[in-house]
Design a protein around this motif. Structure first.
Motif, PDB file in Angstrom:
ATOM      1  N   GLU C  76       0.805  -1.221   0.000  1.00 35.17           N
ATOM      2  CA  GLU C  76       0.000   0.000   0.000  1.00 35.17           C
ATOM      3  C   GLU C  76       0.839   1.272   0.000  1.00 35.17           C
ATOM      4  O   GLU C  76       0.411   2.299  -0.521  1.00 35.17           O
ATOM      5  N   ASP C  79       3.761   3.010  -3.542  1.00 31.21           N
ATOM      6  CA  ASP C  79       3.508   4.033  -4.556  1.00 31.21           C
ATOM      7  C   ASP C  79       2.366   4.949  -4.122  1.00 31.21           C
ATOM      8  O   ASP C  79       1.615   5.456  -4.942  1.00 31.21           O
ATOM      9  N   GLY C  80       2.221   5.129  -2.808  1.00 29.14           N
ATOM     10  CA  GLY C  80       1.206   6.060  -2.320  1.00 29.14           C
ATOM     11  C   GLY C  80      -0.219   5.564  -2.472  1.00 29.14           C
ATOM     12  O   GLY C  80      -1.161   6.360  -2.493  1.00 29.14           O
ATOM     13  N   ALA C  81      -0.410   4.238  -2.557  1.00 27.26           N
ATOM     14  CA  ALA C  81      -1.769   3.730  -2.734  1.00 27.26           C
ATOM     15  C   ALA C  81      -2.619   3.948  -1.477  1.00 27.26           C
ATOM     16  O   ALA C  81      -3.830   4.146  -1.584  1.00 27.26           O
ATOM     17  N   ASP C  83      -2.531   6.533   0.525  1.00 28.54           N
ATOM     18  CA  ASP C  83      -3.054   7.895   0.380  1.00 28.54           C
ATOM     19  C   ASP C  83      -4.206   7.917  -0.609  1.00 28.54           C
ATOM     20  O   ASP C  83      -5.233   8.551  -0.375  1.00 28.54           O
ATOM     21  N   ALA C  84      -4.010   7.212  -1.728  1.00 29.13           N
ATOM     22  CA  ALA C  84      -5.049   7.185  -2.754  1.00 29.13           C
ATOM     23  C   ALA C  84      -6.322   6.536  -2.209  1.00 29.13           C
ATOM     24  O   ALA C  84      -7.426   6.973  -2.519  1.00 29.13           O
ATOM     25  N   LEU C  85      -6.159   5.512  -1.372  1.00 30.63           N
ATOM     26  CA  LEU C  85      -7.329   4.873  -0.762  1.00 30.63           C
ATOM     27  C   LEU C  85      -8.070   5.846   0.148  1.00 30.63           C
ATOM     28  O   LEU C  85      -9.292   5.883   0.185  1.00 30.63           O
ATOM     29  N   LYS C  86      -7.284   6.649   0.894  1.00 26.74           N
ATOM     30  CA  LYS C  86      -7.917   7.642   1.762  1.00 26.74           C
ATOM     31  C   LYS C  86      -8.673   8.658   0.919  1.00 26.74           C
ATOM     32  O   LYS C  86      -9.799   9.022   1.231  1.00 26.74           O
ATOM     33  N   VAL C  87      -8.026   9.130  -0.162  1.00 27.00           N
ATOM     34  CA  VAL C  87      -8.680  10.126  -1.010  1.00 27.00           C
ATOM     35  C   VAL C  87      -9.906   9.519  -1.675  1.00 27.00           C
ATOM     36  O   VAL C  87     -10.893  10.204  -1.939  1.00 27.00           O
ATOM     37  N   ALA C  88      -9.841   8.200  -1.957  1.00 27.76           N
ATOM     38  CA  ALA C  88     -10.989   7.568  -2.596  1.00 27.76           C
ATOM     39  C   ALA C  88     -12.212   7.622  -1.687  1.00 27.76           C
ATOM     40  O   ALA C  88     -13.322   7.362  -2.135  1.00 27.76           O
ATOM     41  N   ALA C 159       4.560   5.207   9.560  1.00 23.78           N
ATOM     42  CA  ALA C 159       5.470   5.772  10.549  1.00 23.78           C
ATOM     43  C   ALA C 159       6.932   5.567  10.196  1.00 23.78           C
ATOM     44  O   ALA C 159       7.289   4.655   9.468  1.00 23.78           O
TER      45      ALA C 159
END
Lengths: 207, 245, 227
Positions: C76, C79-81, C83-88, C159
């Motif tokens: 996750e 590649d920042g996935a 973050d992308a999940l949060k934005v999704a 972290a």
């Protein structure tokens, strides 16, 4: 969306130092400015990923200082990283990110078509793609999300000429259908012709 | 404005904590007097019994400290206003609790060697205590992860509540695993009157010490937060300068 | 989308990542088997091995859990996935359940391999009367480990020093599973003349653990991954 005197802090450093910006629906706004000016942070704040330390931020009718999670569903962010799963194929990735907003198989196919990810690339693992092809895949994921606010960080970087044309056309279509588009870019000529307005970001502020 | 507050000397003590500090010193001296001189040797444990005057109070207070951490974590999450004071007391109490629990474990092992002939037995009380110790070391590590004050507060409050779920599960699983354990010597009434009184002195002294330490520590934390906030004002001004350049 | 739809989507995605990359199959499974061999070297006594086999199975499962959790969240964060999940804007309880489900599936395969290794290498046998309690233990312990693994893995994911933080947070919490699953497995296998019926209270503990951390994790996960 309307940002008023927004301060945002990352690791004790004020990445945004009183940013004020109003953008109407259907606009394509270009953010320009030197490295470290706060362009990326501005985009991340609009996506609800950064906390509003001071000031007020209203995005698509959501007050981010109260709740910065409910806006996210309506936002598409293309950051420095692509947010792709390297072990999955292009089609897997677009389908997954499309599915998070309930996009149909047709919409997913259309999104891949839009970014020129022809059948040849659809079943290739992302780990095997070039940087430009990954960027295209990430953009296709973004298209599949049908967002109301598009936030793009250096979207042109790494794309070839056709890719850039496809990107520009996609963003114009999105804006025409009522979406708000914010683009941070160093490629002023390219993005400038795309944008309806250009603002300068410096020292964590918008001018 | 910022330079004023910086040059001004702000100790973490108040008149109250100075008196409290004096009381702590008096209490510890009193404990030393009773614990080392006035109280008699135990019939069985001989002079080893004196370890209990430190071991038992620190154990009780460590447990109390972790309860305070849990309660303050709920206090932080309860109201939407999210008062950071709750978070700082929770953190200060956990820090003091970890130190006290460390003392408990060391003194307990020494006492065990003297009375049972072994440093460690796998009874449920000992094992739960050891797990609490490690769990709250983890809690303190998470407090240090960074982010804004409220990020730190929310993350650590949630973690403290998860620890509240974990502790009974650890305790009961160990208890079932090793059903035999040593009876509490205090409950059995093996200690005579003067010994009980000495233990009471220890409890009072260490309770005062706990309150004194937590008060100072949470004030120091509040100042750390303030320094970070003031640093933000300075950093904001500096950041805005960049735009002019 | 409902929590369950998100959970199914995320779990299917995680399992597909494993299907295409084979990291767990090709690296974590051999690691777990190797640990079982190493135990034999360290103990160097056939009778002792048979006696402690249940404990060694779950100890190896716990170490493998650490590796699996690191892998699940490395996917996750690479590649920042995340973050992308949060934005999704998908529900964090759905992400939690989905990742836990995929982790449980991988863990289940791994534990089965460990159990077979114990039977082959440590001269243990499963008596017919112990199959029921063994299966129940296997399911409950796997669920419990997957829930806490996902919960603390998510906290450590963003972290600094996540590799070292995860074991510090996770190991104390999974101690009840190690104790409960080991005792129940001993009962199922008849180790030290234990009766299969002695395993059921331990199964109860494991089921309680899984329920508590399943519910707690679904509630708390959002606060822990989202700063």
């Amino acid at each position: 969306m309307r940002l008023t005197d927004v301060v945002a802090v990352v690791g004790g450093f004020p990445v945004l130092a009183g940013a004020t910006l109003t953008v109407e629906r259907g606009e394509i706004v270009l953010l320009q400015g030197p490295n470290g000016a706060g362009k990326t942070s501005l985009l991340r704040l609009c996506a609800g990923l950064l906390a509003v330390e001071r000031g007020t931020a209203e995005v698509l009718g959501h007050d981010l200082s109260v709740d910065r999670t409910s806006v996210r569903r309506h936002v598409g962010l293309l950051g420095h990283s692509n947010g792709l799963y390297a072990d999955l194929t292009v089609a897997d990735n677009v389908r997954f990110w499309g599915a998070t907003v309930g996009a149909s198989q047709d919409e997913v196919s259309a999104a891949m078509e839009r970014m020129g990810l022809a059948a040849r690339l659809a079943h290739v693992r992302v780990a095997r793609l070039s940087a430009g092809q990954r960027r295209r895949t990430a953009l296709a994921c973004l298209v599949a999300r049908r967002a109301g606010l598009w936030l793009l960080d250096e979207p042109h970087a790494g794309l070839d000429a056709t890719g850039r044309d496809e990107l520009d056309a996609t963003l114009r279509e999105a804006a025409a259908s009522g979406a708000t588009v914010l683009v941070a870019s160093h490629e002023l000529e390219r993005a400038g012709s795309l944008a309806t307005r250009t603002v300068e970001v410096a020292g964590g502020q918008v001018r | 404005m910022t330079t004023d507050t910086r040059s001004e000397r702000r100790p973490t003590s108040t008149t109250f904590t100075r008196w409290l500090g004096a009381a702590v010193l008096a209490g510890l001296a009193w404990l030393a007097l009773f614990g080392l001189v006035l109280s008699p040797n135990d019939r069985v444990q001989k002079t080893g019994v004196r370890i209990l005057y430190i071991h038992v109070p620190t154990a009780w207070l460590a447990y109390l400290a972790f309860i305070v951490t849990g309660v303050c974590s709920v206090g932080y999450l309860w109201k939407r206003s999210r008062n950071l004071q709750w978070d700082r007391v929770a953190g200060a109490s956990a820090e003091v609790g970890v130190v006290f629990m460390g003392i408990t474990l060391v003194t307990g092992m020494l006492w065990g060697k003297i009375s049972w002939g072994t440093y460690w037995t796998w009874d449920s009380r000992l094992t739960t205590t050891a797990f609490l110790f490690v769990t709250y070391i983890g809690y303190l590590a998470v407090r240090d992860l960074g982010g804004t004050h409220h990020q730190r507060a929310r993350r650590s409050a949630v973690l403290a509540l998860l620890a509240v779920l974990e502790v009974p599960l650890v305790h009961f699983s160990v208890k079932w695993w090793r059903p035999l354990h040593q009876q509490e010597s205090v409950a059995e009434g093996k200690l005579n009157g003067l010994m009980m009184f000495t233990l009471f002195v220890g409890l009072v002294a260490f309770t005062l010490l706990y309150v004194w330490l937590v008060l100072h520590r949470q004030r120091a934390m509040a100042m750390d937060d303030m320094v970070a906030d003031q640093g933000l004002d300075a950093a904001l001004a500096e950041r805005r300068e960049e735009a002019v350049r | 989308m409902s929590t369950w739809q998100i959970a199914r989507l995320v779990a299917a995605k995680d399992l597909r990542v494993e299907w295409r990359s084979r990291v767990v199959t090709n690296q974590v499974l051999p690691f777990a088997a190797l640990v079982m061999v190493m135990f034999a070297f360290a103990l160097d006594n056939d009778q002792a091995l048979t006696r402690v086999a249940p404990g060694l199975v779950w100890l190896a499962a716990m170490f493998s859990l650490l590796v699996l959790v690191q892998r699940a969240f490395a996917v996750e964060t690479a590649d920042g996935a995340l973050d992308a999940l949060k934005v999704a804007g998908v529900r964090s309880s759905g992400i939690f359940l989905g990742k836990a489900l995929a982790l449980a599936a991988q863990l289940a395969v791994l534990e089965a391999v460990l159990l077979v290794a114990a039977i082959l290498l440590y001269r243990t046998e499963v008596p017919a009367g112990g199959v029921g309690v063994l299966l129940a233990t296997y399911v409950a312990a796997t669920a419990g480990l997957a829930f806490v693994g996902t919960l603390y893995g998510g906290l450590a994911a963003g972290a600094r020093g996540r590799e070292t933080l995860l074991p510090l947070l996770l190991l104390p919490v999974v101690a009840p599973v190690l104790i409960g699953a080991t005792r129940a497995t001993e009962a199922a296998l008849g180790t030290n003349d234990a009766m299969p019926s002695e395993g059921w209270p331990w199964f109860g503990l494991l089921a309680l653990f899984a329920a508590v951390f399943g519910a707690g994790g679904a509630l708390a996960f959002g606060s822990l991954i989202d700063d």
